[in-house]
Design an enzyme around this catalytic site. Structure first.
Site, PDB file in Angstrom:
ATOM      1  CB  CYS A  21     -28.947   9.465 -45.159  1.00  0.00           C
ATOM      2  SG  CYS A  21     -27.845   8.225 -44.454  1.00  0.00           S
ATOM      3  CG  ASP A 233     -28.690  24.663 -40.038  1.00  0.00           C
ATOM      4  OD1 ASP A 233     -29.148  24.209 -38.973  1.00  0.00           O
ATOM      5  OD2 ASP A 233     -27.549  24.399 -40.452  1.00  0.00           O
TER       6      ASP A 233
END
Length: 353
Positions: A21, A233
């Site tokens: 993560c 992004d």
């Protein structure tokens, strides 16, 4: 070019407390941490700071003169893969992506690293080599950096680039009627977690590594060529988290067509099995209130759109009249591209199927 160090000797992801993560702070936590310092810096005192805390984006932008601005960003995280060379390349591509997302051209980078004191030297060297090779591919020079000892390995870059301030891309630039395009598929977080849990095949791992090490350079060059102004992004906050930030920044709504969203080969399989990293679950909780799903979505399908990505693609808002030509140019350049939705008047996100 993967590392010659056998990752089976030391599994880097087992040294990380948040492998898969990228150890990114929750959006809510980050907002709370930054709030006290926003009042310290008055934007009026820094007129050349074009993008900063008062208008948060993928990178800070400082105007040097009428034609040039400096794009500055930093990003680093714990290992998402075990191969040290690949880890270095992914971390570098991820940091450089913030420059590309602003429409900038990287030219300089500094290493940021924290390495365990008993980590074999050849593994640290491979991490740095992966980052250096990726920076060179981006057109940037690694000119130094800073390394400390830590029980948990971390690596990334401070990246600097140039951009014409009149051509910068930002989260504030999307307009109603724009069509939304994504340049990489989703599924990196859920697949990396499956790899860590030894539920994924070597082919599944190789697929996401190839995507994560791919630079957003060509996509950014296309965006500049078509004079796009809205984009970001897609990284730790997932597609819907970053799309919401873009919509909020521009004062518009976002519409996503689930059936058009690309995923890596095994992402839906791992999603249905629930192998999401903690960041994806946090994203769904924090950004979920801003998203309206059409009827019929399974919980795992919704969570896939919040999946925390590492070195994800660009989400670009393309004026409708330029969209077809933009797609043709991307195909000619060998740039993968998927149309996933549109910008609309209003606020929040609607996900259709």
């Amino acid at each position: 070019m993967a590392s010659q160090v056998d990752p089976k000797t030391i599994r880097l992801t087992e040294l990380a407390t948040c492998a898969g993560c990228a150890a990114k702070l929750k959006a809510e936590t980050l907002a709370d941490l930054l709030q006290p310092i926003q009042g310290i810096f008055d934007p009026a005192d820094s007129p050349d700071l074009l993008v900063g805390l008062s208008s948060p984006d993928d990178a800070a932008v400082w105007r040097l003169d009428e034609d040039r601005a400096l794009v500055v960003t930093t990003d680093f995280f714990t290992p998402v893969v075990d191969d040290p060379y690949d880890f270095g390349a992914i971390a570098a591509a991820n940091a450089l992506s913030d420059v590309f997302a602003m429409g900038g051209t990287p030219f300089l980078a500094l290493n940021i690293a924290a390495l365990p004191k008993d980590l074999p030297t050849e593994i640290g060297t491979a991490i740095f080599r992966g980052g250096a090779d990726k920076a060179k591919e981006a057109g940037a020079v690694v000119a130094g950096g800073h390394t400390i000892q830590d029980d948990e390995p971390k690596y990334g870059l401070i990246a600097l680039g140039f951009v014409d301030p009149r051509q910068a891309i930002s989260k504030q630039g999307a307009q109603p009627g724009d069509r939304l395009f994504l340049t990489k598929p989703l599924g990196f977080g859920v697949t990396n977690t499956a790899v860590k849990q030894q539920k994924a095949s070597a082919e599944d791992e190789a697929e996401v590594v190839e995507w994560m090490t791919r630079l957003n350079k060509t996509a950014s060059e296309l965006a500049r060529r078509f004079e796009l102004r809205g984009g970001t992004d897609v990284t730790g906050f997932g597609l819907l988290g970053h799309a919401w930030e873009m919509g909020k920044g521009a004062g518009v709504g976002i519409r996503i067509d689930y059936e058009q969203v690309p995923f890596t080969s095994a992402a839906k399989q791992f999603g249905e099995a629930g192998t999401f990293p903690g960041g994806s679950i946090d994203n769904a909780k924090y950004y979920g209130p801003h998203v309206r799903f059409a009827d019929g979505f399974e919980r795992w399908e919704r969570t896939l759109l919040f999946d925390a990505q590492t070195s994800g693609g660009l989400l670009l808002a393309v004026p409708a009249q330029a969209a077809d030509e933009f797609q043709s140019a991307a195909e000619e350049a060998g740039q993968p591209l998927w149309e996933v939705g549109e910008v609309v008047a209003g606020q929040g996100i609607d996900v259709l199927r």
